[in-house]
Design an enzyme around this catalytic site. Structure first.
Site, PDB file in Angstrom:
ATOM      1  N   LYS A 181       0.884  -1.173   0.000  1.00  0.00           N
ATOM      2  CA  LYS A 181       0.000   0.000   0.000  1.00  0.00           C
ATOM      3  C   LYS A 181       0.914   1.214   0.000  1.00  0.00           C
ATOM      4  O   LYS A 181       1.380   1.663   1.033  1.00  0.00           O
ATOM      5  CB  LYS A 181      -0.875  -0.021   1.250  1.00  0.00           C
ATOM      6  CG  LYS A 181      -2.234   0.635   1.129  1.00  0.00           C
ATOM      7  CD  LYS A 181      -2.204   2.108   0.794  1.00  0.00           C
ATOM      8  CE  LYS A 181      -1.896   3.010   1.958  1.00  0.00           C
ATOM      9  NZ  LYS A 181      -1.607   4.406   1.536  1.00  0.00           N
ATOM     10  N   GLU A 257       9.702   1.708  10.970  1.00  0.00           N
ATOM     11  CA  GLU A 257      10.699   2.771  10.783  1.00  0.00           C
ATOM     12  C   GLU A 257       9.929   4.080  10.840  1.00  0.00           C
ATOM     13  O   GLU A 257       9.139   4.374   9.937  1.00  0.00           O
ATOM     14  CB  GLU A 257      11.405   2.648   9.431  1.00  0.00           C
ATOM     15  CG  GLU A 257      12.118   1.331   9.193  1.00  0.00           C
ATOM     16  CD  GLU A 257      13.328   1.124  10.076  1.00  0.00           C
ATOM     17  OE1 GLU A 257      13.760   2.074  10.762  1.00  0.00           O
ATOM     18  OE2 GLU A 257      13.833  -0.008  10.092  1.00  0.00           O
ATOM     19  N   CYS A 291      13.875  10.849   6.573  1.00  0.00           N
ATOM     20  CA  CYS A 291      13.812  10.557   8.012  1.00  0.00           C
ATOM     21  C   CYS A 291      15.179  10.733   8.674  1.00  0.00           C
ATOM     22  O   CYS A 291      15.255  11.043   9.852  1.00  0.00           O
ATOM     23  CB  CYS A 291      13.300   9.149   8.234  1.00  0.00           C
ATOM     24  SG  CYS A 291      14.247   7.920   7.328  1.00  0.00           S
ATOM     25  N   GLU A 390       9.339  16.771  14.869  1.00  0.00           N
ATOM     26  CA  GLU A 390       9.833  16.504  13.515  1.00  0.00           C
ATOM     27  C   GLU A 390       9.134  17.437  12.534  1.00  0.00           C
ATOM     28  O   GLU A 390       7.908  17.497  12.490  1.00  0.00           O
ATOM     29  CB  GLU A 390       9.552  15.049  13.134  1.00  0.00           C
ATOM     30  CG  GLU A 390      10.083  14.705  11.763  1.00  0.00           C
ATOM     31  CD  GLU A 390       9.763  13.280  11.334  1.00  0.00           C
ATOM     32  OE1 GLU A 390       8.601  12.865  11.469  1.00  0.00           O
ATOM     33  OE2 GLU A 390      10.680  12.594  10.862  1.00  0.00           O
TER      34      GLU A 390
HETATM   35  P1  NAI Z   1       2.243   8.754   7.209  1.00  0.00           P
HETATM   36  O1  NAI Z   1       2.424   8.028   8.468  1.00  0.00           O
HETATM   37  O2  NAI Z   1       1.240   9.833   7.127  1.00  0.00           O
HETATM   38  O3  NAI Z   1       1.863   7.750   6.040  1.00  0.00           O
HETATM   39  C1  NAI Z   1       2.654   6.633   5.738  1.00  0.00           C
HETATM   40  C2  NAI Z   1       1.773   5.569   5.127  1.00  0.00           C
HETATM   41  O4  NAI Z   1       0.858   5.090   6.088  1.00  0.00           O
HETATM   42  C3  NAI Z   1       0.932   6.038   3.943  1.00  0.00           C
HETATM   43  O5  NAI Z   1       0.916   5.018   2.980  1.00  0.00           O
HETATM   44  C4  NAI Z   1      -0.437   6.215   4.553  1.00  0.00           C
HETATM   45  O6  NAI Z   1      -1.494   6.068   3.647  1.00  0.00           O
HETATM   46  C5  NAI Z   1      -0.447   5.102   5.576  1.00  0.00           C
HETATM   47  N1  NAI Z   1      -1.376   5.308   6.688  1.00  0.00           N
HETATM   48  C6  NAI Z   1      -1.738   6.480   7.280  1.00  0.00           C
HETATM   49  N2  NAI Z   1      -2.615   6.257   8.279  1.00  0.00           N
HETATM   50  C7  NAI Z   1      -2.814   4.916   8.340  1.00  0.00           C
HETATM   51  C8  NAI Z   1      -3.609   4.064   9.150  1.00  0.00           C
HETATM   52  N3  NAI Z   1      -4.400   4.547  10.115  1.00  0.00           N
HETATM   53  N4  NAI Z   1      -3.563   2.733   8.934  1.00  0.00           N
HETATM   54  C9  NAI Z   1      -2.778   2.222   7.973  1.00  0.00           C
HETATM   55  N5  NAI Z   1      -2.011   2.978   7.154  1.00  0.00           N
HETATM   56  C10 NAI Z   1      -2.017   4.311   7.333  1.00  0.00           C
HETATM   57  O7  NAI Z   1       3.691   9.266   6.827  1.00  0.00           O
HETATM   58  P2  NAI Z   1       4.089  10.189   5.598  1.00  0.00           P
HETATM   59  O8  NAI Z   1       3.633  11.561   5.897  1.00  0.00           O
HETATM   60  O9  NAI Z   1       3.701   9.552   4.325  1.00  0.00           O
HETATM   61  O10 NAI Z   1       5.691  10.088   5.647  1.00  0.00           O
HETATM   62  C11 NAI Z   1       6.476  10.932   6.417  1.00  0.00           C
HETATM   63  C12 NAI Z   1       6.899  10.262   7.710  1.00  0.00           C
HETATM   64  O11 NAI Z   1       7.600   9.052   7.454  1.00  0.00           O
HETATM   65  C13 NAI Z   1       7.837  11.096   8.542  1.00  0.00           C
HETATM   66  O12 NAI Z   1       7.434  11.100   9.890  1.00  0.00           O
HETATM   67  C14 NAI Z   1       9.170  10.386   8.425  1.00  0.00           C
HETATM   68  O13 NAI Z   1      10.041  10.597   9.459  1.00  0.00           O
HETATM   69  C15 NAI Z   1       8.757   8.981   8.283  1.00  0.00           C
HETATM   70  N6  NAI Z   1       9.801   8.214   7.619  1.00  0.00           N
HETATM   71  C16 NAI Z   1      10.587   7.368   8.370  1.00  0.00           C
HETATM   72  C17 NAI Z   1      11.628   6.681   7.792  1.00  0.00           C
HETATM   73  C18 NAI Z   1      12.461   5.749   8.598  1.00  0.00           C
HETATM   74  O14 NAI Z   1      13.129   4.915   8.004  1.00  0.00           O
HETATM   75  N7  NAI Z   1      12.467   5.807   9.914  1.00  0.00           N
HETATM   76  C19 NAI Z   1      11.938   6.835   6.365  1.00  0.00           C
HETATM   77  C20 NAI Z   1      11.061   7.735   5.681  1.00  0.00           C
HETATM   78  C21 NAI Z   1      10.034   8.394   6.302  1.00  0.00           C
END
Ligand code: NAI
Ligand code: MG
Length: 486
Positions: A181, A257, A291, A390
């Protein structure tokens, strides 16, 4: 906008080897963040499409995929990597259209690294051995490694193809079947990846893709589905908490992550030119939407003024604009909503008493697209929200420090613990400080240098578990211990 050789695509789901629309034909628009224009439409999946995909994945667990020899699996996974490289220009174009990131970046990092994820894990299969334990002359134990089952992969928008392949390659290498997804904001390269998996000879049903939103939609349905055995999630910490709650009902295995608020700790004995060159990258690469980006920069007081002056001067040289212009170093932020969130933090920085020494506004001449000048803020301390939360954009704070103890205390005063970088030429101090930072990854005199065999992930609220090499295999495989009485 410069002309691109490849046109954006409309995105369908990929279920059981076929590209299909949603059952109710529902779609949503995909927007180009650099122009605010519509790129195309995306099938909007929900619980029914997730159910079809999970059923296909469950059937495929016992199909031709299971019967493939290790050599055959290595060959198809290598082929996926080869096809990613063959379609590199197309993938890099689509990634930049979707995310707003410069094509030099998608072409030199995102796409080649995605291919390498497959090449690396296809090679890695051959290094996996089974554990055996001889219990005196009483019994021989050996543990066999088998797939976990159906794995749900949920991904963010910042490094869409890179992070998806980082999960998909080891999950497939370990013999699982998959429902992915991707982030709703960046659906295009995941769609091409599904096609590549099919063309590489991965059997129908092994790799499935459902587009759609997270909460109350496709994402939530995937985390709730009783036939999904594990979820590997990269995204926001708050989303991780929600997923943990829904996944608890069926006790799914989770790999997380999550977010970060990563420190750069710069001692005055380090080589300032090297520090600046890397700090520019760790602050502003991919518009700061990585991230691992360092967003809290601590500089030892004797070097503080010189650092700040050079850092600001070099930041001013960064070319911001059209992702398809080869000169561009900083593209557009992902969406209007995210742009509002990031600029909200810049306003907050002023309210909290900070000084914006560089950037802070929309660059001149760029009226369309979510462009923001790389921003450097001083004068804030650890009590400020801007230093604690963040931001996930091209915004960093710079703060002076006097002693090692004081900086460690500040660095560790956070719920996050993803990564850090430490700059010093003092060997003993480097080891001493690196070992005390509460983070999953600490770089010394560098940043973003990655060997895919090493553990990758965060401490505290930055993650659960590690990815990379054997760590990925541990997550994506089950062990059965067989005990033979002798
Ligand atoms: P997000 O958490 O809003 O979305 C990520 C994914 O989760 C999307 O596909 C979204 O549709 C899905 N999602 C959202 N709510 C959900 C739910 N209730 N149930 C199931 N799936 C759900 O994150 P975003 O804004 O797309 O990405 C940015 C974030 O990702 C930042 O906080 C960043 O730090 C983190 N990130 C962490 C990394 C790591 O390796 N630690 C690498 C890249 C990003
Ligand atoms: Mg998009």
């Amino acid at each position: 906008m410069q002309k691109q050789a490849y046109q954006p695509i409309d995105c369908l789901h990929f279920i059981d080897g076929k590209f299909v629309p949603s059952l109710d034909e529902k779609t949503f628009d995909n927007i180009n963040p650099a122009t605010e224009e519509k790129l195309g439409i995306v099938a909007e999946g929900g619980a029914p499409e997730i159910d079809l995909a999970v059923k296909a994945a469950k059937r495929a667990l016992n199909g031709p995929w299971k019967k493939m020899t290790a050599n055959e699996r290595v060959a198809v996974l290598r082929k996926v990597g080869d096809l990613i490289l063959e379609r590199k220009d197309e993938l890099s174009t689509l990634e930049s259209l979707d995310t707003g990131k410069p094509t030099w970046l998608s072409g030199s990092i995102d796409v080649p690294r995605s291919a390498y994820n497959f090449h690396f894990f296809s090679d890695y299969i051959r290094t996996i051995t089974n554990e055996s334990t001889l219990m005196d002359d009483v019994a021989l134990n050996y543990a066999i490694r088998r797939p976990v089952g159906v794995i749900g992969l949920i991904n963010p928008w910042n490094l869409p193809l890179l992070l998806l392949t980082w999960k998909l390659a080891p999950a497939l290498a370990a013999g699982n079947t998959i429902v992915m997804k991707p982030a709703e904001l960046t659906p295009m390269t995941a769609t091409i990846l599904a096609e590549i998996c099919r063309d590489a000879g991965i059997p129908d049903g092994v790799v499935n893709l459902v587009h759609g939103f997270g909460p109350h939609s496709a994402g939530a349905a995937l985390t709730e589905h009783p036939d999904v055995n594990a979820i590997s999630f990269t995204g926001e910490t708050t989303t991780g908490k929600v997923i943990m709650t829904t996944a608890a009902k069926t006790l799914k295995r989770l790999s997380y992550e999550l977010g970060g608020k990563n420190p750069n700790v710069i001692f005055s004995d380090s080589n300032l030119d090297e520090v600046i060159e890397t700090t520019i990258k760790s602050s502003f690469i991919n518009q700061g939407e990585v991230c691992l980006c360092g967003s809290r920069i601590y500089v030892e007081r004797p070097a503080y003024e010189a650092f700040l002056e050079k850092f600001v001067a070099k930041t001013k040289e960064l070319v911001i604009g059209d992702p398809f212009d080869p000169k561009t170093k900083v593209g557009a932020l992902i969406s209007e909503e995210h742009y509002e969130r990031v600029t909200g933090y810049i306003k907050l920085a002023l309210e909290e008493g900070g000084t914006i020494v560089q950037g802070g506004k929309r660059p001149g001449g760029l009226d369309k697209g979510f462009y923001l000048e790389p921003t450097i803020i001083t004068g804030l301390d650890r009590k400020c929200r801007v230093v604690n939360e963040e931001i996930f954009g091209p915004v960093v704070t710079v703060m002076p420090f006097d002693t090692e103890e004081e900086v460690l205390d500040q660095v560790n005063d956070t719920h996050y613990g993803l990564s850090a970088s430490v700059w010093t030429n003092d060997l003993r101090r480097a080891h001493r400080v690196a070992g005390q930072i509460e983070a999953g990854i600490v770089w010394v005199n560098t940043w973003f240098l990655r060997d895919l065999r090493t553990p990758f992930g965060g401490m505290k609220q930055s993650g659960i578990g590690r990815e990379g090499g054997l760590h990925s295999f541990e997550f994506y495989s089950e062990l059965t211990n067989i005990c033979i009485k002798l």
